[in-house]
Design a protein around this motif. Structure first.
Motif, PDB file in Angstrom:
ATOM      1  N   LEU A   1       0.858  -1.190   0.000  1.00 31.76           N
ATOM      2  CA  LEU A   1       0.000   0.000   0.000  1.00 31.76           C
ATOM      3  C   LEU A   1       0.897   1.244   0.000  1.00 31.76           C
ATOM      4  O   LEU A   1       0.971   1.961   1.001  1.00 31.76           O
ATOM      5  N   PRO A   2       1.584   1.488  -1.085  1.00 27.23           N
ATOM      6  CA  PRO A   2       2.578   2.572  -1.090  1.00 27.23           C
ATOM      7  C   PRO A   2       2.000   3.966  -0.855  1.00 27.23           C
ATOM      8  O   PRO A   2       2.751   4.881  -0.507  1.00 27.23           O
ATOM      9  N   LYS A   3       0.707   4.120  -1.029  1.00 26.76           N
ATOM     10  CA  LYS A   3       0.097   5.429  -0.763  1.00 26.76           C
ATOM     11  C   LYS A   3      -0.139   5.670   0.727  1.00 26.76           C
ATOM     12  O   LYS A   3      -0.421   6.796   1.135  1.00 26.76           O
ATOM     13  N   ALA A   4      -0.057   4.619   1.533  1.00 28.44           N
ATOM     14  CA  ALA A   4      -0.200   4.783   2.988  1.00 28.44           C
ATOM     15  C   ALA A   4       1.047   5.464   3.535  1.00 28.44           C
ATOM     16  O   ALA A   4       2.165   5.212   3.080  1.00 28.44           O
ATOM     17  N   VAL A   5       0.850   6.330   4.515  1.00 29.40           N
ATOM     18  CA  VAL A   5       1.974   7.051   5.124  1.00 29.40           C
ATOM     19  C   VAL A   5       2.079   6.630   6.584  1.00 29.40           C
ATOM     20  O   VAL A   5       1.178   6.869   7.384  1.00 29.40           O
ATOM     21  N   MET A   6       3.197   5.999   6.910  1.00 29.60           N
ATOM     22  CA  MET A   6       3.440   5.564   8.287  1.00 29.60           C
ATOM     23  C   MET A   6       4.869   5.889   8.664  1.00 29.60           C
ATOM     24  O   MET A   6       5.811   5.415   8.031  1.00 29.60           O
ATOM     25  N   ASN A   7       5.021   6.694   9.698  1.00 27.75           N
ATOM     26  CA  ASN A   7       6.325   6.916  10.303  1.00 27.75           C
ATOM     27  C   ASN A   7       6.412   6.021  11.537  1.00 27.75           C
ATOM     28  O   ASN A   7       5.508   6.029  12.373  1.00 27.75           O
ATOM     29  N   ILE A   8       7.475   5.227  11.640  1.00 24.85           N
ATOM     30  CA  ILE A   8       7.586   4.317  12.776  1.00 24.85           C
ATOM     31  C   ILE A   8       7.591   5.118  14.069  1.00 24.85           C
ATOM     32  O   ILE A   8       8.399   6.030  14.257  1.00 24.85           O
ATOM     33  N   SER A   9       6.655   4.788  14.958  1.00 24.16           N
ATOM     34  CA  SER A   9       6.505   5.502  16.222  1.00 24.16           C
ATOM     35  C   SER A   9       7.788   5.422  17.034  1.00 24.16           C
ATOM     36  O   SER A   9       8.442   4.383  17.082  1.00 24.16           O
TER      37      SER A   9
END
Length: 404
Positions: A321-329
């Motif tokens: 899901l390359p459009k998802a944005v997740m920065n590792i907490s």
């Protein structure tokens, strides 16, 4: 030594996680039905863990059971304080006088009580958004309104304090108190010493109360350090620090939290308003002390496993899901994921994933008090095999929706 891959059946234990999701997430009762049976859901929502409690803690609980009497119980010696104090010194190079330590069944009940005690009807409480929903509920309980200071975010999914906006809200003559969250839920930020110092200067400038909710402080990524606000504001009397073993050691149902209140008058009023009149659950006290005394090895193994879960989730999203944005907490076991580009036409993300993927999760402004549209919060404190199943279901539901 510790098996975090073990899958434990929590059904029929009256767990909020398994039995209470309709009311909490969907504000509905048993009449609400889904295309999935309850036991088929992948549960990635409420912030408790799918891991067994450390065996060292269970051993101490068994010993307490063998004493065979569970009468009225309070904290009458310094033993628990010394255990918690040592934990704070070892992990944060910080401690506090014993007389400042108060107890509450949870940080949420303490927030309710402190709001009721410290705020008048026409005063306001400030918080950064997105914010944990119970900050709002604590204010609503006492009919106190909120001031909201949205965090700034970049394209990589990182969040930062908007200091100009924060100070302008603090300068509001009706602002009485700041609900501070460090590490921050839901974004997972560990505020730096520089950021904390700026916040402290603003709070002191306007002579505000600050309640620092630090319940996630032990759940940092490996190599990262939490700084208690109390270290930044060592002499400020209007600071209250809230910590607990509940998140760290998966003891939330035992309902025991540490509320550290500096101001003597406020401390005495807090105690006088205690609906439990100073009593604590004997098993809760046993578990909390055992956690701080004997839970260190389990805690370190937990952090390693959580780090691997975060990297697994990040890699899965990047690939699928390359459009998802997740920065590792930087802390917590909660991933804060922006799906606005994956599902631009879906407003109710928890409803979408419950009905189309059989995944229970939280997200959006309904549960996170603003600045949360398009975001979901994923609990990653569970066996990696369950995370894999949940993410695969979410991917398939998104792809099916977008290719209708």
């Amino acid at each position: 030594m510790y098996n975090f891959d073990e899958i434990i059946d929590r059904r029929n234990t009256n767990a909020l996680n398994t039995d209470g999701f309709r009311g909490y997430i969907f504000h509905a009762g048993p009449e609400k039905v889904f295309p999935y049976k309850d036991e088929e859901f992948v549960r990635m929502w409420v912030a408790d863990m799918e891991f067994a409690v450390a065996p060292e803690i269970l051993d101490e609980l068994r010993k307490r059971i063998d004493r065979r009497i569970f009468g009225y119980t309070g904290v009458y010696t310094s033993e628990y304080y010394e255990s918690f104090r040592k934990w704070c010194l070892d992990h944060y190079d910080w401690d506090f006088p014993q007389e400042q330590l108060c107890y509450s069944p949870g940080i949420i009940p303490a927030l309710y009580q402190l709001t009721e005690t410290l705020c008048a009807d026409n005063e306001k409480i400030l918080l950064n958004t997105p914010a944990y929903g119970y900050f709002l509920h604590a204010a609503e309980y006492s009919n106190i309104s909120l001031l909201l200071s949205p965090l700034k975010k970049n394209e990589a999914g990182e969040f930062f304090i908007d200091f100009d906006n924060f100070e302008s809200n603090c300068a509001n003559p009706k602002c009485k108190m700041v609900f501070w969250c460090n590490p921050h839920n839901p974004t997972g930020r560990i505020w730096t010493k520089e950021e904390l110092t700026k916040v402290a200067e603003i709070v002191k400038k306007y002579n505000l109360w600050i309640i620092s909710d630090e319940i996630h402080c032990d759940l940092t990524r490996q190599g990262m350090k939490h700084t208690p606000m109390a270290k930044i504001m060592p002499d400020y009397p209007k600071l209250i620090t809230c910590m607990a073993p509940s998140k760290t050691f998966n003891l939330a149902g035992l309902a025991f939290s540490n509320i550290i209140i500096r101001d003597p008058a406020t401390r005495e009023e807090f105690k006088s308003r205690d609906k439990l009149f100073g009593m604590v659950n004997p098993m809760s006290l046993t578990a909390a002390k055992a956690a701080y005394d004997k839970g260190g090895a389990w805690h370190e193994a937990l952090k390693k496993y959580l780090d691997e879960n975060f990297h697994f989730t990040k890699d899965f999203l990047n690939e699928n899901l390359p459009k998802a944005v997740m920065n590792i907490s930087e802390a917590t076991y909660l991933a804060w994921v922006d799906l606005s580009r994956c599902l631009p036409d879906v407003e109710d993300l928890p409803g979408f994933f419950a009905n189309n993927a059989g995944v229970l999760l939280e997200g959006g402004n309904d549960l996170f008090v603003g600045n949360a549209a398009g975001y979901i919060r994923l609990n990653l404190a569970m066996p990696r095999s369950i995370i894999k199943t949940g993410l695969e279901r979410m991917r398939d539901a998104i792809n099916t929706h977008n290719h209708r």
